[in-house]
Design a protein around this motif. Sequence first.
Motif, short mmCIF file in Angstrom:
data_model
loop_
_atom_site.label_atom_id
_atom_site.label_comp_id
_atom_site.label_asym_id
_atom_site.label_seq_id
_atom_site.Cartn_x
_atom_site.Cartn_y
_atom_site.Cartn_z
N LYS A 631 0.80 -1.22 0.00
CA LYS A 631 0.00 0.00 0.00
C LYS A 631 0.83 1.27 0.00
O LYS A 631 0.33 2.32 -0.39
CB LYS A 631 -0.91 0.01 1.25
CG LYS A 631 -1.79 -1.21 1.40
CD LYS A 631 -2.82 -1.28 0.29
CE LYS A 631 -3.70 -2.52 0.40
NZ LYS A 631 -4.61 -2.44 1.54
N VAL A 632 2.10 1.20 0.45
CA VAL A 632 2.86 2.42 0.71
C VAL A 632 4.30 2.27 0.21
O VAL A 632 4.90 1.20 0.33
CB VAL A 632 2.87 2.74 2.22
CG1 VAL A 632 3.69 4.00 2.49
CG2 VAL A 632 1.46 2.90 2.76
N ASP A 633 4.84 3.36 -0.34
CA ASP A 633 6.27 3.50 -0.58
C ASP A 633 6.81 4.51 0.42
O ASP A 633 6.15 5.51 0.72
CB ASP A 633 6.54 4.00 -2.01
CG ASP A 633 6.43 2.88 -3.03
OD1 ASP A 633 6.37 1.72 -2.60
OD2 ASP A 633 6.38 3.18 -4.23
N VAL A 634 8.01 4.25 0.91
CA VAL A 634 8.58 5.10 1.95
C VAL A 634 10.02 5.44 1.59
O VAL A 634 10.78 4.59 1.13
CB VAL A 634 8.56 4.40 3.33
CG1 VAL A 634 9.27 5.25 4.38
CG2 VAL A 634 7.13 4.11 3.75
N MET A 635 10.40 6.72 1.79
CA MET A 635 11.79 7.14 1.74
C MET A 635 12.10 7.89 3.04
O MET A 635 11.23 8.55 3.60
CB MET A 635 12.06 8.04 0.54
CG MET A 635 12.11 7.33 -0.79
SD MET A 635 13.44 6.12 -0.90
CE MET A 635 14.87 7.16 -0.64
N GLY A 636 13.35 7.76 3.51
CA GLY A 636 13.70 8.42 4.76
C GLY A 636 15.15 8.85 4.79
O GLY A 636 15.99 8.35 4.03
N SER A 657 -0.09 3.60 -6.15
CA SER A 657 -1.16 3.80 -7.12
C SER A 657 -2.26 2.77 -6.92
O SER A 657 -2.00 1.58 -6.73
CB SER A 657 -0.59 3.68 -8.54
OG SER A 657 -1.62 3.78 -9.50
N GLY A 658 -3.52 3.26 -6.95
CA GLY A 658 -4.66 2.37 -6.84
C GLY A 658 -5.12 2.13 -5.43
O GLY A 658 -6.08 1.40 -5.21
N VAL A 659 -4.48 2.77 -4.45
CA VAL A 659 -4.87 2.58 -3.06
C VAL A 659 -5.73 3.75 -2.62
O VAL A 659 -5.31 4.91 -2.72
CB VAL A 659 -3.64 2.48 -2.15
CG1 VAL A 659 -4.06 2.32 -0.70
CG2 VAL A 659 -2.78 1.31 -2.59
N GLY A 660 -6.91 3.52 -2.17
CA GLY A 660 -7.79 4.59 -1.75
C GLY A 660 -7.62 4.89 -0.28
O GLY A 660 -8.06 4.12 0.57
N LEU A 661 -7.01 6.03 0.05
CA LEU A 661 -6.78 6.42 1.43
C LEU A 661 -7.22 7.86 1.63
O LEU A 661 -7.07 8.71 0.75
CB LEU A 661 -5.30 6.29 1.79
CG LEU A 661 -4.73 4.87 1.78
CD1 LEU A 661 -3.23 4.91 2.03
CD2 LEU A 661 -5.43 4.01 2.82
N SER A 662 -7.73 8.17 2.78
CA SER A 662 -8.19 9.51 3.09
C SER A 662 -7.02 10.42 3.38
O SER A 662 -5.99 9.99 3.89
CB SER A 662 -9.12 9.46 4.31
OG SER A 662 -9.40 10.77 4.75
N LEU A 663 -7.18 11.71 3.06
CA LEU A 663 -6.13 12.68 3.36
C LEU A 663 -5.93 12.86 4.86
O LEU A 663 -4.98 13.49 5.29
CB LEU A 663 -6.48 14.04 2.72
CG LEU A 663 -6.24 14.14 1.22
CD1 LEU A 663 -6.74 15.49 0.70
CD2 LEU A 663 -4.76 14.00 0.91
N SER A 664 -6.85 12.35 5.66
CA SER A 664 -6.68 12.48 7.11
C SER A 664 -5.72 11.46 7.68
O SER A 664 -5.43 11.48 8.86
CB SER A 664 -8.05 12.32 7.81
OG SER A 664 -8.56 11.01 7.57
N THR A 665 -5.21 10.58 6.84
CA THR A 665 -4.28 9.57 7.35
C THR A 665 -2.92 10.19 7.61
O THR A 665 -2.61 11.28 7.12
CB THR A 665 -4.12 8.44 6.33
OG1 THR A 665 -3.43 8.96 5.20
CG2 THR A 665 -5.46 7.87 5.91
N PRO A 666 -2.04 9.49 8.38
CA PRO A 666 -0.69 9.99 8.64
C PRO A 666 0.16 10.14 7.40
O PRO A 666 1.22 10.73 7.45
CB PRO A 666 -0.10 8.92 9.57
CG PRO A 666 -1.27 8.26 10.19
CD PRO A 666 -2.35 8.29 9.15
N LEU A 667 -0.32 9.63 6.25
CA LEU A 667 0.48 9.73 5.04
C LEU A 667 0.60 11.16 4.54
O LEU A 667 1.37 11.44 3.62
CB LEU A 667 -0.10 8.85 3.94
CG LEU A 667 -0.10 7.35 4.22
CD1 LEU A 667 -0.70 6.61 3.03
CD2 LEU A 667 1.31 6.87 4.49
#
Length: 753
Positions: A631-636, A657-667
């Motif tokens: 669901k997620v790609d991460v860089m740090g 791409s293709g993952v439906g997540l709300s803008l209220s998430t920590p992402l």
Amino acid sequence: MRIRSIVKLAALLLVILVVVVVGLLAAVKSLNLERVKDVLTAQVQSATGRTLTITGPLKIRPGLIPRVVANGVTLSNRAGSAQPDMATIKRFEMEIALLPLLKHEILINRLILLSPDIVIETDANGPGNLDFSHLGRKNEPPTSEAVADTAYRFSLREVQIEKGVVTWLDRSSGRRETVAIDKLSVEPDGDTRSLLAVQLVATIRGHVIQLDGTVGGPGGVAAATPLPVKVQVHTGGLALTIDGTFAHPVSFSGLDFRVTAQGREIGEVVRLAGMSNTDAPLALGPFKLSARLSDAGDVLNLTEVNVEAGKRQVVQLQAKGGVGDVSGARGVDLALLMESDNLAALSPMIGTEIPAMGPMHLSGQLRGGGTSWTLSSIKATLAGSDMNGDLAVDMQQQPRISGQLSANTLIVDDFTAVPANASGPPASKPVASRKGDGRIFSDHPLPVQSLRTFDVNLALQIGKLKADDLQLADITADMRLEKGVLSVKPFRTTLAGGRVEGDVVLDATGTIPTVALRVDATQVELGKLTPGGQFSGGKSDVQVDLKGQGASVRALMASSNGATKVRVGAGRIQNTAVNWAGGDLLFQLLGALNPLAESESSTILTCAAARFLVRDGIATANDGIGVRTAKVDVMGSGTVDLRSERLDLGIRPRARSGVGLSLSTPLTGLTRIQGTLTKPTVGIDPEGSLRTAATVGAVLATGGLSVLGELLVDKVAADIDPCATALGERSGKQAPRTPKQSADSLLKGLFGR
């Protein structure tokens, strides 16, 4: 017979007796005492090669048994001895038989030595003063020429010593032991002169010793026949028996004895020998010993040795074999067996606490002596651990240990249990270096001083090694310690289905130790290292190349330079088995980045990677942290300060791409990892998504270490593979996108369009 005849016979016998007594008194009166002194000194000189000196005049006390008295007697020592005289005698008395004087024979019925002081010297590099050989002769009887000019023959019947002192001095080590003789008597055993009865009462280190037995007497044994010896020694609970023959008592050679000893407590023997670090009684168990003591070529040796000592509740020892040179501890060849239910019971004897370890079994063949020893055919077990192999120790110059050791199973906890007398429940192993210190890296000084005192050349093979939850297999290592430089190279093992190899070099020759560490691990499956089935898969590669200097692990890490690289392959996290809030740092981080963790049964990890460059104790990841899940790609990016053990890392996620997540998430924000290595914290910085800044490298160049809230360049959106980017493998990177393209892509990913 008539009364008159009886009276005549009695009168005749009386006359004869008077004549004899008058004649004996006349013989005593006419005895030349200076001649007696000459006879004594000549006999001693001929038999021992030493000089007997009688400083005072000989005095005679007449009587039915005349007594000759002298004061100030000395016997010279061997050339090269520590002192000129081997023996000094305050006073001696001789009771002389009368009838032999008529035949020009001096027969001393009893020789009494008062307050003698005798010194016995030994030397590992040469003869001691008990070697009475002189001019190439060993204990030869006096020749006719040696005594031809004397007017009397000399013989001795009984000897008594009262209040004497015998001192043993080892010239090589300077060690000195003293025996106080309360009483010693040597006299004919019964009516025969073939055996002499010996009795001794002495004190050694506060222990009273009693000796009783018989030795061959000069009257009943031919000169060429070895003298029989049979004595028993008792002290406390110790009983010692010596039974055999003695060919040359004066030169202490020609021995052939059967020696047996037994006692109810070996601890008394340990204390008597000065081998205990405590004055308290030692309950080590009974013992018994049998051996044959003989000499060949002036060397004492033990054969047919059979020793059993101790008890399994403490330690039980068995030894069989022989010792070629007892005095020099050379030519040892003993089969050893040692067993114990719990080695902690030995703590009182050695004066330090031993952890509760056992049961223990050790066997092997001990050979050597002096500066060279080997222990071969080693077979050892301790609880669930085992060890086999051969060891050699050479102490000619700097001590050197060499050999090969192998183990099927080695369990670290078998050797690190809590000491037996520790109160309370066993404590868990501390993470920090000291109680309340809050640090991972210990500041306890490394024991490098000992690395300069001996050398090592050791090959190790271990089938399975267990340390807490970690299990290694098929371990091989070559360990060398040469003049203060310890190297373990190569080191190879298998871990969780993968292969690990590396090397470490610790140089303790300088004032400050230096360490170089290299580790290369391939295909190590993290799932097999994670308890409770929380994670599966995750085959990983790890590379570590670090160097540092310092007197402790903390100092080494604070000065370290080098690089680390980790690549984790595909795996699956079982969400229901994970406590996201209370887990370790990795699960806290994944929980913060995965808002669906609690609603889905599992989380698929595609890859994870981390690359840190370490300089002067600061580990820096410049876009060096990458994670990809379904669901997620991460860089740090960020830093780990190994000097203070503080963390400051920033993680920027992007919904795939293709993952439906709300803008209220920590992402929508930046995930921050701060705190320390022992107490990390994971939090969300919602303002991070609204800022832009330079890379971590640029920030560090300006001196900033904690401004990761400003490091929000959207690199994630431009990466096909964040893990490859983290590892510096940029071949799969897309062309840079405009801010609008990045925003459109992010919105589409968030809303699933």
